[in-house]
Scaffold this active site. Structure first.
Site, short mmCIF file in Angstrom:
data_model
loop_
_atom_site.label_atom_id
_atom_site.label_comp_id
_atom_site.label_asym_id
_atom_site.label_seq_id
_atom_site.Cartn_x
_atom_site.Cartn_y
_atom_site.Cartn_z
N ASP A 13 -26.68 -10.64 -20.80
CA ASP A 13 -26.12 -9.31 -20.61
C ASP A 13 -26.87 -8.72 -19.43
O ASP A 13 -27.97 -8.18 -19.58
CB ASP A 13 -26.34 -8.47 -21.87
CG ASP A 13 -25.85 -7.03 -21.70
OD1 ASP A 13 -24.85 -6.82 -20.99
OD2 ASP A 13 -26.49 -6.13 -22.27
N GLU A 73 -21.92 -11.94 -19.33
CA GLU A 73 -20.96 -10.84 -19.42
C GLU A 73 -20.50 -10.46 -18.04
O GLU A 73 -21.29 -10.28 -17.12
CB GLU A 73 -21.59 -9.64 -20.13
CG GLU A 73 -20.57 -8.55 -20.39
CD GLU A 73 -21.13 -7.45 -21.29
OE1 GLU A 73 -21.29 -7.69 -22.49
OE2 GLU A 73 -21.38 -6.37 -20.75
N ASP A 145 -29.75 -4.83 -26.03
CA ASP A 145 -29.52 -5.74 -24.91
C ASP A 145 -29.58 -7.21 -25.34
O ASP A 145 -28.77 -8.03 -24.90
CB ASP A 145 -30.52 -5.45 -23.79
CG ASP A 145 -30.36 -4.04 -23.24
OD1 ASP A 145 -29.31 -3.77 -22.64
OD2 ASP A 145 -31.26 -3.22 -23.45
#
Length: 170
Positions: A13, A73, A145
Site C-alpha cells: 500500500d 495498490e 497501512d
C-alpha cells in the site's frame, strides 16, 4: 502466527509518508500470515530520499521473506495534483523495488481490493482491518497501512484462485 509453506505474495500500500507492506503464504485455499509492517519516511525532508527509503526497505522485505510476486495498490485520482504526483512516485519506487528483486508486479485498484476482502468496494478502513484479521486468523488487528497491504496480497491470492478455476473449466 507461524509462516506457512507455499507461494508467498507481497502486498504493498504505497504512500509518500507511510508505505504499508504485507507478506502472505498461499497453500491451496489456505492463506497464512508471514509478515507485515510499515515503512515510515515522514522524518525525511528530502522527497528523493523518501523514495530511496521505500526502495531500499521494500528490497529488504523481499530479500528477507522471499515472495514470488508483488501486488501493489493502484493509484486513485486525488483532488490535490501535488499529492497525486507524490503518491505516484512512491508507488513507482515500490514497483521498481519489486522488479529489481525479480518479482512480477500486479496492480489492483483500492475498490477491487476492498471488494475482494470485505465484499464491498467502498468498505471503510476499519472493516478492511477486521476482515484481514479474520481471513489471516491474526490475534490482533494490524495497523491501517499494514492491513491495506495485506488486503492487496489477499486480493491477488483470490484473483489467482479465480484464474485457476477458470483455466480448469476450459
Amino acid at each position: 502466527m507461524t509462516a506457512l509453506a507455499g507461494m508467498r505474495i507481497l502486498g504493498v500500500d504505497p504512500g509518500s509518508r507511510i508505505t504499508g507492506y504485507g507478506v502472505i503464504a498461499v497453500n491451496g485455499h489456505h492463506l497464512g500470515f508471514v509478515a507485515c509492517g510499515t515503512i515510515r519516511t515522514a522524518q525525511e525532508n528530502d522527497f528523493s530520499r523518501r523514495l530511496l527509503t521505500i526502495f531500499q526497505d521494500l528490497s529488504e522485505v523481499i530479500q528477507t521473506h522471499g515472495p514470488a510476486v508483488a501486488a501493489i495498490e493502484d493509484m486513485f485520482v486525488d483532488r490535490n495534483p501535488r499529492s497525486a504526483l507524490k503518491l505516484g512516485q512512491a508507488r513507482g519506487a515500490a514497483v521498481v523495488a519489486a522488479l529489481h528483486n525479480g518479482l512480477s508486479v500486479y496492480d489492483y485498484p483500492a475498490r477491487v481490493v476492498k471488494q475482494s476482502v470485505a465484499g464491498y468496494g467502498q468498505a471503510e478502513k476499519g472493516q478492511v482491518q477486521q476482515m484481514v484479521r479474520t481471513l489471516l486468523d491474526l490475534s490482533a488487528v494490524p495497523s491501517k497501512d499494514a492491513a491495506d497491504a495485506l488486503a492487496v496480497a489477499i486480493c491477488h491470492a483470490h484473483h489467482l484462485a479465480l484464474h485457476c478455476i477458470a483455466a480448469f473449466r476450459h
